[in-house]
Scaffold this active site. Structure first.
Site, short mmCIF file in Angstrom:
data_model
loop_
_atom_site.label_atom_id
_atom_site.label_comp_id
_atom_site.label_asym_id
_atom_site.label_seq_id
_atom_site.Cartn_x
_atom_site.Cartn_y
_atom_site.Cartn_z
N PHE A 1 -0.99 7.28 12.16
CA PHE A 1 -1.32 8.79 11.59
C PHE A 1 -2.49 9.09 12.57
CE2 PHE A 1 -2.88 5.61 8.76
CZ PHE A 1 -4.24 5.62 9.02
N ASN B 1 1.23 12.08 5.15
CA ASN B 1 0.50 11.32 6.06
C ASN B 1 1.31 11.69 7.71
OD1 ASN B 1 -0.60 7.96 6.21
ND2 ASN B 1 -1.08 9.74 4.79
N GLU C 1 -11.76 5.28 5.82
CA GLU C 1 -11.48 5.90 7.04
C GLU C 1 -12.73 6.28 7.68
OE1 GLU C 1 -9.01 8.94 5.16
OE2 GLU C 1 -7.90 7.52 4.20
N TYR D 1 0.77 -1.30 0.08
CA TYR D 1 0.07 0.03 -0.28
C TYR D 1 0.78 1.12 0.02
CZ TYR D 1 -2.88 3.93 1.75
OH TYR D 1 -3.61 4.91 1.80
N TYR E 1 -14.31 31.59 47.01
CA TYR E 1 -13.59 30.35 46.28
C TYR E 1 -12.40 31.01 45.39
CZ TYR E 1 -16.86 26.91 48.24
OH TYR E 1 -17.87 26.16 48.90
N HIS F 1 -4.81 16.39 -2.73
CA HIS F 1 -5.22 16.45 -1.24
C HIS F 1 -5.02 17.98 -0.75
CE1 HIS F 1 -5.33 12.18 -1.49
NE2 HIS F 1 -5.06 12.05 -0.38
N ARG G 1 -9.41 31.74 47.49
CA ARG G 1 -9.47 30.71 48.49
C ARG G 1 -8.98 29.41 47.62
NH1 ARG G 1 -13.60 27.96 51.79
NH2 ARG G 1 -14.67 29.63 51.27
#
Length: 497
Positions: free
Chosen positions: A326, A194, A410, A52, A278, A82, A281
């Site tokens: 990834f 990636n 994915e 791959y 608070y 991409h 404190r």
């Protein structure tokens, strides 16, 4: 000299590298790691094996075999296809952090990339050829595909880079430096895009801001306690030894030192007030919880920084593992946690600011003697209220969501890129919230004179008064806020003790 791919980098190392305070380079070992991994890929390409990303398509096209002749075009197509990010460009410093993180990961010798590509990335950093990367488009698995694609487009002579405050076409800058675009080989495009470097860059930049703001929040709290004439007893060591969280113990220790030898607090030790609200404190418990979150994110980010997060991982010339290194979930969760922790510093700061306006214990209402005719500091607290509410809306964890992509290949993603962006938005709001508290507290100290506060509070008071004067009558205090906020951003205040 730090060595890419060999030394263990801290997040502060990365910040120092991009700011020119630290050098990083390759040595014989890191070059050998890179070259051996590259040769492993070349052997796989010439074999009959189907691996791959080396001789197949990507994502749902993983079953499509690609010929050796088409390999180079495949890698270029991958980056071009991409590069689909949208939105405003991220800050130049974030792009630089991404580059440092990517170089370090590629240099570990499991990505199959050539030495030429790594050295070109290093040369770009050296010559300040910094890619323009859009802020939106990553789902945080397969890492940060879109932003990383934009980050490496300049290797192909494409995309845009920064030229001062402007952006220009990469080709123009390459010509200026007499550089030619690179021709990518098998696996190189995939190794470049990636990874989790977009998420990681936001975590690193956020950690650097967060560390200072944690320290400054303690200073602001001590400043407000001085103005309010609160008590230092909730910070005693004995109290925090029996609930021994590291964060709260550290804050209690710091608060004790920040308030040490204060004439102002000693003056009202026997005033009859039993306890403070608070927000004063419980500073060790609240600020301490945020410090614990910081430490957790620091640990996770530095693990990620020294990891290999592309895919497939090239183990040898016989084995390349297609896995999920990834995936951004390991970073997304701690970033979301840190975002909540940063927002809480703003929440409690706003409450302290509000207390200073109430007109109690010797302070005039709205911190101005002639209120009525003057609104004094009434409206800046509206600003902190708006900012803390905005931060609350940013605290929804992006990592709680997942939208399947890549035709279902994915099918679970981290959305960690959104976590990282929100984290830095919250920190930006926190800078302004703390600036307003510091402005209020400095005004409050005016009504405690001639008593002196602790040494470090007096020093920070002088830093404020050098640029912002006491408010006697209404003026454009919006300008005062901007002035003090700029001082916060530039880390002008003394926070180390």
């Amino acid at each position: 000299m730090l060595i890419y791919g060999v030394d263990h980098f801290t997040y502060q190392d990365v910040i120092n590298i991009i700011n020119g305070k630290q050098k990083a380079n390759l040595d014989k070992k890191s070059k050998t790691q890179i070259q051996n991994s590259y040769q492993n890929v070349q052997k796989i390409v010439k074999s009959d094996k189907t691996v791959y990303g080396i001789n197949t398509g990507f994502g749902p096209l993983c079953d499509v075999k690609i010929s050796e002749e088409e390999t180079a075009q495949l890698q270029e197509n991958l980056i071009i296809s991409h590069s689909v990010g949208v939105g405003k460009p991220i800050a130049k410093e974030l792009s630089k952090i991404m580059m440092v993180c990517k170089i370090h990961a590629l240099s570990k010798g499991f990505s199959g990339i050539s030495l030429d590509v790594v050295e070109r990335l290093m040369l770009m950093l050296e010559k300040d050829i910094i890619p323009v990367v859009p802020e939106q488009g990553s789902v945080g698995a397969s890492g940060d595909l879109a932003p990383l694609s934009h980050l490496v487009l300049p290797l192909l002579g494409l995309g845009k880079v920064w030229d001062g405050e402007n952006t220009v076409e990469t080709a123009q800058i390459l010509e200026k430096h007499q550089l030619q675009p690179l021709k990518l080989q098998a696996k190189e495009g995939l190794a470049l895009i990636n990874g989790t470097q977009f998420i990681l860059a936001h975590a690193i930049l956020g950690l650097d801001k967060f560390k200072y703001l944690l320290d400054l929040a303690d200073v602001a709290a001590a400043f407000s306690i001085e103005a309010y004439q609160g008590s230092a007893s909730p910070f005693k060591k004995e109290l925090h030894e029996i609930r021994a969280y590291k964060g709260s113990q550290l804050v209690a220790k710091r608060m004790t030192k920040l308030l040490k030898n204060s004439e102002n607090l000693e003056y009202h030790e026997n005033c009859g007030r039993v306890q403070d609200p608070y927000s004063m404190r419980c500073v060790p418990q609240v600020h301490g919880a945020s410090r614990n979150a910081y430490e957790h994110l620091k640990q996770m980010a530095e693990t990620e920084l020294n990891s290999v997060t592309d895919n497939p991982i090239v183990i040898s010339d016989e084995e390349a593992i297609s896995g999920g290194n990834f995936h951004g979930q390991l970073m997304a969760l701690p970033i979301d946690y840190a975002t909540l922790a940063a927002a809480e510093l703003g929440n409690i700061s706003d409450r302290r600011s509000y207390l200073l306006l109430e007109g109690k214990y010797g302070l005039p209402k709205l911190l101005i003697e002639s209120s009525g005719l003057n609104s004094g500091f009434m409206i800046p607290q509206y600003t902190t209220a708006a900012l803390v509410t905005e931060n609350k809306t940013l605290c929804f964890p992006a990592s709680a969501d997942s939208v399947p992509t890549s035709l279902g290949q994915e099918d679970h993603v981290s959305m960690g890129s959104i976590s990282g962006r929100k984290f830095n938005q919250v920190l930006g709001n926190l800078e302004n919230i703390l600036a307003i508290e510091l402005m209020f507290a400095a005004q409050g100290l005016e009504f405690r004179r001639p008593l002196k506060s602790s040494k470090i509070i007096e020093e920070n008071y002088e830093i404020i008064r050098a640029k912002v004067k006491k408010l006697e009558n209404d003026r454009l205090i919006g300008e005062d806020i901007l002035t003090i906020a700029e001082m916060v951003k530039n880390r002008a205040f003394k926070v180390e003790i």
